[in-house]
Design a protein around this motif. Structure first.
Motif, PDB file in Angstrom:
ATOM      1  N   MET A 177      36.787  -4.763  50.866  1.00 43.89           N
ATOM      2  CA  MET A 177      35.592  -5.099  51.606  1.00 43.89           C
ATOM      3  C   MET A 177      34.652  -5.930  50.737  1.00 43.89           C
ATOM      4  O   MET A 177      34.004  -6.842  51.247  1.00 43.89           O
ATOM      5  CB  MET A 177      34.893  -3.822  52.093  1.00 43.89           C
ATOM      6  CG  MET A 177      35.636  -3.069  53.196  1.00 43.89           C
ATOM      7  SD  MET A 177      35.898  -4.027  54.689  1.00 43.89           S
ATOM      8  CE  MET A 177      34.259  -4.120  55.320  1.00 43.89           C
ATOM      9  N   ASN A 178      34.594  -5.603  49.453  1.00 47.17           N
ATOM     10  CA  ASN A 178      33.725  -6.369  48.550  1.00 47.17           C
ATOM     11  C   ASN A 178      34.167  -7.817  48.484  1.00 47.17           C
ATOM     12  O   ASN A 178      33.333  -8.727  48.484  1.00 47.17           O
ATOM     13  CB  ASN A 178      33.723  -5.749  47.154  1.00 47.17           C
ATOM     14  CG  ASN A 178      33.016  -4.415  47.110  1.00 47.17           C
ATOM     15  OD1 ASN A 178      32.154  -4.143  47.952  1.00 47.17           O
ATOM     16  ND2 ASN A 178      33.387  -3.573  46.166  1.00 47.17           N
ATOM     17  N   MET A 179      35.483  -8.019  48.403  1.00 46.92           N
ATOM     18  CA  MET A 179      36.002  -9.379  48.328  1.00 46.92           C
ATOM     19  C   MET A 179      35.661 -10.150  49.608  1.00 46.92           C
ATOM     20  O   MET A 179      35.247 -11.311  49.560  1.00 46.92           O
ATOM     21  CB  MET A 179      37.512  -9.367  48.120  1.00 46.92           C
ATOM     22  CG  MET A 179      38.109 -10.747  47.972  1.00 46.92           C
ATOM     23  SD  MET A 179      39.879 -10.729  47.677  1.00 46.92           S
ATOM     24  CE  MET A 179      40.466 -10.305  49.290  1.00 46.92           C
ATOM     25  N   LEU A 180      35.802  -9.532  50.778  1.00 49.06           N
ATOM     26  CA  LEU A 180      35.473 -10.201  52.034  1.00 49.06           C
ATOM     27  C   LEU A 180      33.974 -10.500  52.125  1.00 49.06           C
ATOM     28  O   LEU A 180      33.575 -11.546  52.643  1.00 49.06           O
ATOM     29  CB  LEU A 180      35.927  -9.361  53.227  1.00 49.06           C
ATOM     30  CG  LEU A 180      37.436  -9.264  53.434  1.00 49.06           C
ATOM     31  CD1 LEU A 180      37.750  -8.277  54.556  1.00 49.06           C
ATOM     32  CD2 LEU A 180      38.037 -10.621  53.729  1.00 49.06           C
ATOM     33  N   ALA A 181      33.146  -9.591  51.616  1.00 52.91           N
ATOM     34  CA  ALA A 181      31.696  -9.830  51.617  1.00 52.91           C
ATOM     35  C   ALA A 181      31.355 -11.029  50.736  1.00 52.91           C
ATOM     36  O   ALA A 181      30.528 -11.874  51.115  1.00 52.91           O
ATOM     37  CB  ALA A 181      30.955  -8.584  51.148  1.00 52.91           C
ATOM     38  N   ARG A 182      31.990 -11.135  49.573  1.00 53.51           N
ATOM     39  CA  ARG A 182      31.742 -12.305  48.691  1.00 53.51           C
ATOM     40  C   ARG A 182      32.241 -13.582  49.352  1.00 53.51           C
ATOM     41  O   ARG A 182      31.615 -14.636  49.247  1.00 53.51           O
ATOM     42  CB  ARG A 182      32.419 -12.086  47.339  1.00 53.51           C
ATOM     43  CG  ARG A 182      31.702 -11.074  46.468  1.00 53.51           C
ATOM     44  CD  ARG A 182      32.203 -11.122  45.027  1.00 53.51           C
ATOM     45  NE  ARG A 182      33.647 -10.984  44.952  1.00 53.51           N
ATOM     46  CZ  ARG A 182      34.281  -9.882  44.550  1.00 53.51           C
ATOM     47  NH1 ARG A 182      33.589  -8.837  44.169  1.00 53.51           N
ATOM     48  NH2 ARG A 182      35.589  -9.841  44.526  1.00 53.51           N
ATOM     49  N   TRP A 183      33.406 -13.484  50.017  1.00 59.62           N
ATOM     50  CA  TRP A 183      33.940 -14.656  50.727  1.00 59.62           C
ATOM     51  C   TRP A 183      32.968 -15.117  51.802  1.00 59.62           C
ATOM     52  O   TRP A 183      32.720 -16.301  51.961  1.00 59.62           O
ATOM     53  CB  TRP A 183      35.288 -14.324  51.349  1.00 59.62           C
ATOM     54  CG  TRP A 183      35.908 -15.492  52.073  1.00 59.62           C
ATOM     55  CD1 TRP A 183      35.777 -15.793  53.385  1.00 59.62           C
ATOM     56  CD2 TRP A 183      36.690 -16.522  51.512  1.00 59.62           C
ATOM     57  NE1 TRP A 183      36.446 -16.941  53.692  1.00 59.62           N
ATOM     58  CE2 TRP A 183      37.021 -17.414  52.549  1.00 59.62           C
ATOM     59  CE3 TRP A 183      37.160 -16.785  50.222  1.00 59.62           C
ATOM     60  CZ2 TRP A 183      37.791 -18.550  52.335  1.00 59.62           C
ATOM     61  CZ3 TRP A 183      37.929 -17.909  50.028  1.00 59.62           C
ATOM     62  CH2 TRP A 183      38.239 -18.775  51.076  1.00 59.62           C
ATOM     63  N   ARG A 184      32.382 -14.170  52.527  1.00 53.49           N
ATOM     64  CA  ARG A 184      31.415 -14.482  53.575  1.00 53.49           C
ATOM     65  C   ARG A 184      30.206 -15.216  52.977  1.00 53.49           C
ATOM     66  O   ARG A 184      29.719 -16.172  53.551  1.00 53.49           O
ATOM     67  CB  ARG A 184      30.986 -13.189  54.272  1.00 53.49           C
ATOM     68  CG  ARG A 184      29.831 -13.329  55.225  1.00 53.49           C
ATOM     69  CD  ARG A 184      30.140 -14.103  56.477  1.00 53.49           C
ATOM     70  NE  ARG A 184      30.906 -13.281  57.378  1.00 53.49           N
ATOM     71  CZ  ARG A 184      31.571 -13.751  58.413  1.00 53.49           C
ATOM     72  NH1 ARG A 184      31.552 -15.022  58.695  1.00 53.49           N
ATOM     73  NH2 ARG A 184      32.258 -12.967  59.176  1.00 53.49           N
ATOM     74  N   GLU A 185      29.732 -14.777  51.818  1.00 52.78           N
ATOM     75  CA  GLU A 185      28.582 -15.421  51.160  1.00 52.78           C
ATOM     76  C   GLU A 185      28.892 -16.871  50.797  1.00 52.78           C
ATOM     77  O   GLU A 185      28.042 -17.743  50.905  1.00 52.78           O
ATOM     78  CB  GLU A 185      28.198 -14.644  49.898  1.00 52.78           C
ATOM     79  CG  GLU A 185      27.602 -13.285  50.167  1.00 52.78           C
ATOM     80  CD  GLU A 185      27.463 -12.454  48.904  1.00 52.78           C
ATOM     81  OE1 GLU A 185      27.761 -12.956  47.799  1.00 52.78           O
ATOM     82  OE2 GLU A 185      27.070 -11.284  49.033  1.00 52.78           O
ATOM     83  N   GLN A 186      30.126 -17.131  50.406  1.00 52.36           N
ATOM     84  CA  GLN A 186      30.515 -18.477  49.988  1.00 52.36           C
ATOM     85  C   GLN A 186      30.814 -19.389  51.176  1.00 52.36           C
ATOM     86  O   GLN A 186      30.593 -20.586  51.109  1.00 52.36           O
ATOM     87  CB  GLN A 186      31.764 -18.429  49.104  1.00 52.36           C
ATOM     88  CG  GLN A 186      31.565 -17.741  47.790  1.00 52.36           C
ATOM     89  CD  GLN A 186      32.881 -17.604  47.035  1.00 52.36           C
ATOM     90  OE1 GLN A 186      33.885 -18.210  47.401  1.00 52.36           O
ATOM     91  NE2 GLN A 186      32.872 -16.800  45.987  1.00 52.36           N
ATOM     92  N   SER A 187      31.336 -18.794  52.256  1.00 50.49           N
ATOM     93  CA  SER A 187      31.830 -19.631  53.347  1.00 50.49           C
ATOM     94  C   SER A 187      30.824 -19.857  54.472  1.00 50.49           C
ATOM     95  O   SER A 187      31.066 -20.668  55.341  1.00 50.49           O
ATOM     96  CB  SER A 187      33.106 -19.014  53.930  1.00 50.49           C
ATOM     97  OG  SER A 187      32.806 -17.759  54.492  1.00 50.49           O
ATOM     98  N   GLY A 188      29.724 -19.153  54.503  1.00 52.03           N
ATOM     99  CA  GLY A 188      28.742 -19.368  55.554  1.00 52.03           C
ATOM    100  C   GLY A 188      28.752 -18.258  56.588  1.00 52.03           C
ATOM    101  O   GLY A 188      29.386 -17.227  56.416  1.00 52.03           O
ATOM    102  N   GLU A 189      28.083 -18.500  57.684  1.00 54.18           N
ATOM    103  CA  GLU A 189      27.872 -17.458  58.696  1.00 54.18           C
ATOM    104  C   GLU A 189      28.678 -17.686  59.969  1.00 54.18           C
ATOM    105  O   GLU A 189      28.255 -17.318  61.045  1.00 54.18           O
ATOM    106  CB  GLU A 189      26.377 -17.397  59.055  1.00 54.18           C
ATOM    107  CG  GLU A 189      25.488 -16.988  57.909  1.00 54.18           C
ATOM    108  CD  GLU A 189      25.752 -15.578  57.417  1.00 54.18           C
ATOM    109  OE1 GLU A 189      26.046 -14.697  58.250  1.00 54.18           O
ATOM    110  OE2 GLU A 189      25.697 -15.366  56.197  1.00 54.18           O
ATOM    111  N   GLY A 190      29.838 -18.305  59.872  1.00 57.36           N
ATOM    112  CA  GLY A 190      30.676 -18.540  61.045  1.00 57.36           C
ATOM    113  C   GLY A 190      31.213 -17.241  61.625  1.00 57.36           C
ATOM    114  O   GLY A 190      31.168 -16.194  60.982  1.00 57.36           O
TER     115      GLY A 190
END
Length: 119
Positions: A1-14
């Protein structure tokens, strides 16, 4: 979940974690091509699922329910995959007697009589 949260921060709010530009049909044909699989349709997975259920002894009515068929008649196409089920069904009749003959002991000079009872 931490990795997905960091990915979300980098990739935007799509709406998606990974943006996909192709649809399922395009992706499916590309996957088959890369795997060098020919003559295989998406629906074949559904057929395989139903076939395996029947081979594992799942009743046809349950297969009908899982596949969303409107009637058991649609699921009957898989019945040939479980020929032993008929034999096993009839064999269940041998596991317990249907009729048992019992004898009543005489009571106050009544003659003995045989009685049939269903179990």
């Amino acid at each position: 979940m931490n990795m997905l949260a960091r990915w979300r921060e980098q990739s935007g709010e799509g709406p998606r974690v990974f943006e996909i530009a192709t649809g399922l049909k395009t992706a499916w044909s590309r996957i088959l091509k890369r795997a060098r699989i020919t003559g295989f349709r998406w629906h074949d997975l559904r057929h395989h699922f139903a076939s395996r259920l029947v081979q594992c002894g799942v009743p046809l009515n349950t297969v009908r329910d899982l596949l969303g068929h409107s009637s058991v008649a649609m699921s009957l196409r898989y019945a040939h995959l479980a020929p032993d089920q008929r034999r096993e069904a009839v064999a269940k009749l041998n596991s317990r007697p249907i009729l048992v003959l019992t004898t009543c002991l005489p009571w106050q000079a009544e003659p003995t009589r045989a009685r049939i009872s269903l179990i």
